[in-house]
Design a protein around this motif. Structure first.
Motif, PDB file in Angstrom:
ATOM      1  N   GLY A  96     -18.015  75.989  62.040  1.00 52.46           N
ATOM      2  CA  GLY A  96     -18.765  76.400  60.862  1.00 52.46           C
ATOM      3  C   GLY A  96     -18.685  77.898  60.654  1.00 52.46           C
ATOM      4  N   ALA A  97     -18.572  78.297  59.387  1.00 53.90           N
ATOM      5  CA  ALA A  97     -18.498  79.720  59.050  1.00 53.90           C
ATOM      6  C   ALA A  97     -18.955  79.907  57.617  1.00 53.90           C
ATOM      7  N   SER A  98     -19.166  81.161  57.259  1.00 52.86           N
ATOM      8  CA  SER A  98     -19.529  81.486  55.879  1.00 52.86           C
ATOM      9  C   SER A  98     -18.735  82.708  55.465  1.00 52.86           C
ATOM     10  N   ALA A  99     -19.399  83.819  55.164  1.00 52.16           N
ATOM     11  CA  ALA A  99     -18.685  85.015  54.712  1.00 52.16           C
ATOM     12  C   ALA A  99     -17.662  85.449  55.759  1.00 52.16           C
ATOM     13  N   GLY A 100     -16.446  85.698  55.312  1.00 55.20           N
ATOM     14  CA  GLY A 100     -15.365  86.066  56.223  1.00 55.20           C
ATOM     15  C   GLY A 100     -14.763  84.894  56.949  1.00 55.20           C
ATOM     16  N   GLY A 101     -15.226  83.690  56.627  1.00 47.61           N
ATOM     17  CA  GLY A 101     -14.834  82.523  57.400  1.00 47.61           C
ATOM     18  C   GLY A 101     -13.429  82.029  57.156  1.00 47.61           C
TER      19      GLY A 101
ATOM     20  N   PRO B  66      -0.346  72.482  69.592  1.00 50.81           N
ATOM     21  CA  PRO B  66       0.237  71.478  68.693  1.00 50.81           C
ATOM     22  C   PRO B  66      -0.041  70.042  69.119  1.00 50.81           C
ATOM     23  N   ASP B  67      -0.343  69.840  70.408  1.00 54.49           N
ATOM     24  CA  ASP B  67      -0.669  68.487  70.875  1.00 54.49           C
ATOM     25  C   ASP B  67      -2.139  68.392  71.284  1.00 54.49           C
ATOM     26  N   LEU B  68      -2.985  69.079  70.540  1.00 53.02           N
ATOM     27  CA  LEU B  68      -4.416  69.120  70.835  1.00 53.02           C
ATOM     28  C   LEU B  68      -4.996  67.701  70.836  1.00 53.02           C
ATOM     29  N   PRO B  69      -5.581  67.255  71.942  1.00 49.50           N
ATOM     30  CA  PRO B  69      -6.152  65.900  71.989  1.00 49.50           C
ATOM     31  C   PRO B  69      -7.585  65.875  71.458  1.00 49.50           C
ATOM     32  N   ALA B  70      -7.726  66.330  70.229  1.00 50.19           N
ATOM     33  CA  ALA B  70      -9.060  66.410  69.637  1.00 50.19           C
ATOM     34  C   ALA B  70      -8.925  66.386  68.124  1.00 50.19           C
ATOM     35  N   ALA B  71     -10.014  65.982  67.470  1.00 57.00           N
ATOM     36  CA  ALA B  71     -10.116  66.062  66.009  1.00 57.00           C
ATOM     37  C   ALA B  71     -10.944  67.289  65.657  1.00 57.00           C
ATOM     38  N   VAL B  72     -10.495  68.031  64.656  1.00 57.76           N
ATOM     39  CA  VAL B  72     -11.147  69.285  64.277  1.00 57.76           C
ATOM     40  C   VAL B  72     -11.738  69.134  62.871  1.00 57.76           C
ATOM     41  N   PHE B  73     -12.981  69.584  62.712  1.00 58.79           N
ATOM     42  CA  PHE B  73     -13.677  69.488  61.431  1.00 58.79           C
ATOM     43  C   PHE B  73     -14.199  70.874  61.068  1.00 58.79           C
ATOM     44  N   VAL B  74     -13.986  71.268  59.820  1.00 61.18           N
ATOM     45  CA  VAL B  74     -14.288  72.640  59.408  1.00 61.18           C
ATOM     46  C   VAL B  74     -15.166  72.644  58.164  1.00 61.18           C
ATOM     47  N   VAL B  75     -16.243  73.424  58.235  1.00 57.52           N
ATOM     48  CA  VAL B  75     -17.061  73.724  57.054  1.00 57.52           C
ATOM     49  C   VAL B  75     -17.113  75.232  56.892  1.00 57.52           C
ATOM     50  N   VAL B  76     -16.675  75.704  55.740  1.00 56.90           N
ATOM     51  CA  VAL B  76     -16.863  77.099  55.337  1.00 56.90           C
ATOM     52  C   VAL B  76     -17.618  77.069  54.018  1.00 56.90           C
ATOM     53  N   HIS B  77     -18.724  77.760  53.936  1.00 57.56           N
ATOM     54  CA  HIS B  77     -19.500  77.776  52.697  1.00 57.56           C
ATOM     55  C   HIS B  77     -18.599  78.136  51.517  1.00 57.56           C
ATOM     56  N   SER B  78     -18.745  77.400  50.442  1.00 53.54           N
ATOM     57  CA  SER B  78     -17.916  77.641  49.270  1.00 53.54           C
ATOM     58  C   SER B  78     -18.693  77.312  48.006  1.00 53.54           C
TER      59      SER B  78
ATOM     60  N   PRO C 282     -15.205  71.082  48.438  1.00 56.12           N
ATOM     61  CA  PRO C 282     -16.260  71.787  47.717  1.00 56.12           C
ATOM     62  C   PRO C 282     -17.340  70.826  47.220  1.00 56.12           C
ATOM     63  N   ASP C 283     -18.593  71.259  47.350  1.00 55.72           N
ATOM     64  CA  ASP C 283     -19.753  70.546  46.808  1.00 55.72           C
ATOM     65  C   ASP C 283     -20.005  69.192  47.456  1.00 55.72           C
ATOM     66  N   GLN C 284     -19.504  68.983  48.674  1.00 55.54           N
ATOM     67  CA  GLN C 284     -19.778  67.744  49.405  1.00 55.54           C
ATOM     68  C   GLN C 284     -20.027  68.073  50.876  1.00 55.54           C
ATOM     69  N   HIS C 285     -21.096  67.517  51.416  1.00 58.82           N
ATOM     70  CA  HIS C 285     -21.338  67.656  52.851  1.00 58.82           C
ATOM     71  C   HIS C 285     -20.298  66.842  53.612  1.00 58.82           C
TER      72      HIS C 285
ATOM     73  N   ASN D 103     -29.780  75.061  53.325  1.00 58.68           N
ATOM     74  CA  ASN D 103     -29.613  76.512  53.343  1.00 58.68           C
ATOM     75  C   ASN D 103     -28.886  76.996  52.093  1.00 58.68           C
ATOM     76  N   GLY D 104     -29.159  76.307  50.987  1.00 54.34           N
ATOM     77  CA  GLY D 104     -28.577  76.691  49.716  1.00 54.34           C
ATOM     78  C   GLY D 104     -27.113  76.360  49.573  1.00 54.34           C
ATOM     79  N   ALA D 105     -26.555  75.585  50.495  1.00 54.16           N
ATOM     80  CA  ALA D 105     -25.109  75.336  50.487  1.00 54.16           C
ATOM     81  C   ALA D 105     -24.797  73.850  50.539  1.00 54.16           C
ATOM     82  N   ARG D 106     -23.708  73.473  49.902  1.00 53.97           N
ATOM     83  CA  ARG D 106     -23.114  72.148  50.034  1.00 53.97           C
ATOM     84  C   ARG D 106     -21.626  72.311  49.790  1.00 53.97           C
ATOM     85  N   PRO D 107     -20.798  72.236  50.814  1.00 57.36           N
ATOM     86  CA  PRO D 107     -21.116  71.793  52.175  1.00 57.36           C
ATOM     87  C   PRO D 107     -21.867  72.856  52.982  1.00 57.36           C
ATOM     88  N   ALA D 108     -22.683  72.390  53.910  1.00 55.67           N
ATOM     89  CA  ALA D 108     -23.390  73.266  54.835  1.00 55.67           C
ATOM     90  C   ALA D 108     -22.940  72.939  56.257  1.00 55.67           C
TER      91      ALA D 108
END
Length: 338
Positions: free
Chosen positions: A15-20, A33-45, A84-87, A104-109
Motif C-alpha cells: 500500500g502507498a499513496s503520495a510518491g507511491g 522472476p520466479d517469485l512464489p507469491a501473489a502480489v497485490f498493490v493499492v496506490v491511492h488514485s 481506479p474507484d474500486q476497493h 480514509n477518503g479513498a477508493r481504492p484504500a
C-alpha cells in the motif's frame, strides 16, 4: 499459477499513496522472476485516473502485472493492481472488487486490502507500507500483525512522503523497517522463509473485513458515539478501538483513521466557509446595487443610508470570513508540515 496452500508467506500486499507510483515501480523492478507469491498493490488514485500503474509495473520488472479483475484467481508470480474507484479485496482463493464506501477518503484504500488479506490468508501474508501522506494502511497492517503475518514498512526517513510509514511504525509492532532500495530483496527472502506457529484465528468475520464494517446488518452501533460527523455523508461517527488503535466510522461504512479524519474535517470546513463567503460577497454586491438604485431614483436619503449600512455590515462580515479561512488554511498547512 493459482496459489496453492503454502508453507511460506506467499501473499504480498503493498500500500502507498503520495510518491507511491515510483516506489512501487522500484519494488516491482527487482522482485524475483520466479517469485512464489501473489502480489497485490493499492496506490491511492483519483476516480478519474486512467489506471496506468499496472502497465508501468508490467514494463518495470520480471513479473506480469495487470489490473485486478473481480473473481480472478489468486495467482503466484503475478502483480494484481487495484483499479481506479474500486476497493481491491481478497477472499480465499480469489479477488473481489467493490464499490463500497470510501475509507480514509479513498477508493481504492489500503486498509481494506490489508484487512481482507489478513482475514482470508492469516499468517501467509506479508504487508508492506510505502510512502504516503496521513495514516491509511496502519489499521490494515495491524490486522496483518494480529493474524501472524509479516509486516514491512519503508523507513520514514527514506520515504518521499513519510506520513504513512511513520504512522505504521508508531502504532504497529513492525517486523522490518527498511529503505526502499532494500525492500525487494527482503521480500524475495521472506517469501521463502517457512511460517512459524500459526496465529489464533482472527475474530473479524470475512464480511466485516471485506466491507470494513458490518454494522447495518447487525443494527447496532459499532462503538462509542464520538460526537463528530462523517465528512462524507454528515452522519454520526462512532469510535472503534483495536487495542490502542483508534478509528472512526459511520453507519454507511465510511471509515477514517484519526489523521485522515482531521484532514477531511479541515477540508470540509474550508469548503463550507467558501460557500458562506460566496453568499456574503453576493449579499455585498446586492446591497451596493440597491444603494446605487436608491440614488438613481432619488429615493429618500434615509432609505439610501440604510442600504449603505447594510452593505458595510456585509463587507465587514465577509472580511472576517476571509480571515477565518486564512487561519484555517494556516492551521492545516502547519499540521501538514508537522
Amino acid at each position: 499459477m493459482t496459489a496453492p496452500e503454502s508453507q511460506g508467506h506467499d501473499i504480498i500486499v503493498i500500500g502507498a499513496s503520495a510518491g507511491g507510483v515510483e516506489a512501487v515501480r522500484e519494488v516491482a523492478a527487482r522482485l524475483s522472476p520466479d517469485l512464489p507469491a501473489a502480489v497485490f498493490v493499492v496506490v491511492h488514485s483519483s476516480p478519474s485516473s486512467r489506471g496506468l500503474l499496472a502497465k508501468l509495473l508490467d514494463r518495470a520488472g520480471p513479473l506480469p502485472a495487470s489490473v485486478a479483475e473481480d473473481g480472478a484467481a489468486v495467482a503466484h508470480g503475478r502483480i494484481h493492481v487495484a483499479a481506479p474507484d474500486q476497493h481491491l479485496l481478497l477472499r480465499a482463493g480469489h479477488i473481489h472488487l467493490s464499490r463500497g464506501p470510501r475509507e480514509n477518503g479513498a477508493r481504492p484504500a489500503v486498509n481494506p486490502l490489508f484487512r481482507t488479506a489478513a482475514s482470508s490468508y492469516g499468517d501467509r501474508v506479508i504487508g508492506v507500507v510505502l510512502t504516503g501522506n496521513l495514516d491509511d494502511g496502519t489499521a490494515g497492517l495491524l490486522a496483518i500483525a494480529d493474524a501472524g503475518g509479516v509486516t514491512v514498512v519503508q523507513d520514514p526517513e527514506d520515504a518521499l512522503y513519510p506520513g504513512m510509514p511513520s504512522s505504521a511504525v508508531t502504532q504497529v509492532p513492525v517486523d522490518h523497517v527498511a529503505p526502499l532500495a532494500a525492500i525487494p530483496a527482503l521480500l524475495n527472502r521472506l517469501v521463502l522463509e517457512p511460517r512459524g506457529v500459526p496465529a489464533a484465528p482472527s475474530p473479524v468475520s470475512t464480511a466485516e473485513a471485506e466491507d470494513g464494517l458490518d454494522w447495518l446488518s447487525h443494527r447496532r452501533p459499532p462503538g462509542h458515539a464520538s460526537g463528530l460527523s462523517c465528512p462524507e455523508c454528515d452522519g454520526p461517527l462512532w469510535e472503534i478501538r483495536n487495542g490502542e488503535l483508534l478509528e472512526f466510522g459511520c453507519l454507511v461504512g465510511h471509515r477514517f483513521s484519526p489523521e485522515t479524519l482531521a484532514a477531511a474535517a479541515a477540508a470540509s470546513l474550508e469548503e463550507r466557509l467558501s460557500v458562506s463567503l460566496r453568499a456574503l460577497e453576493e449579499r455585498v454586491r446586492m446591497a451596493e446595487r440597491l444603494v446605487e438604485n436608491a440614488r438613481e431614483r432619488g429615493t429618500s436619503p434615509i432609505i439610501a443610508d440604510r442600504r449603505l449600512r447594510e452593505a458595510e455590515r456585509a463587507r465587514r462580515v465577509a472580511a472576517q470570513m476571509r480571515e477565518l479561512m486564512e487561519a484555517s488554511s494556516r492551521v492545516r498547512d502547519g499540521e501538514a508540515a508537522d
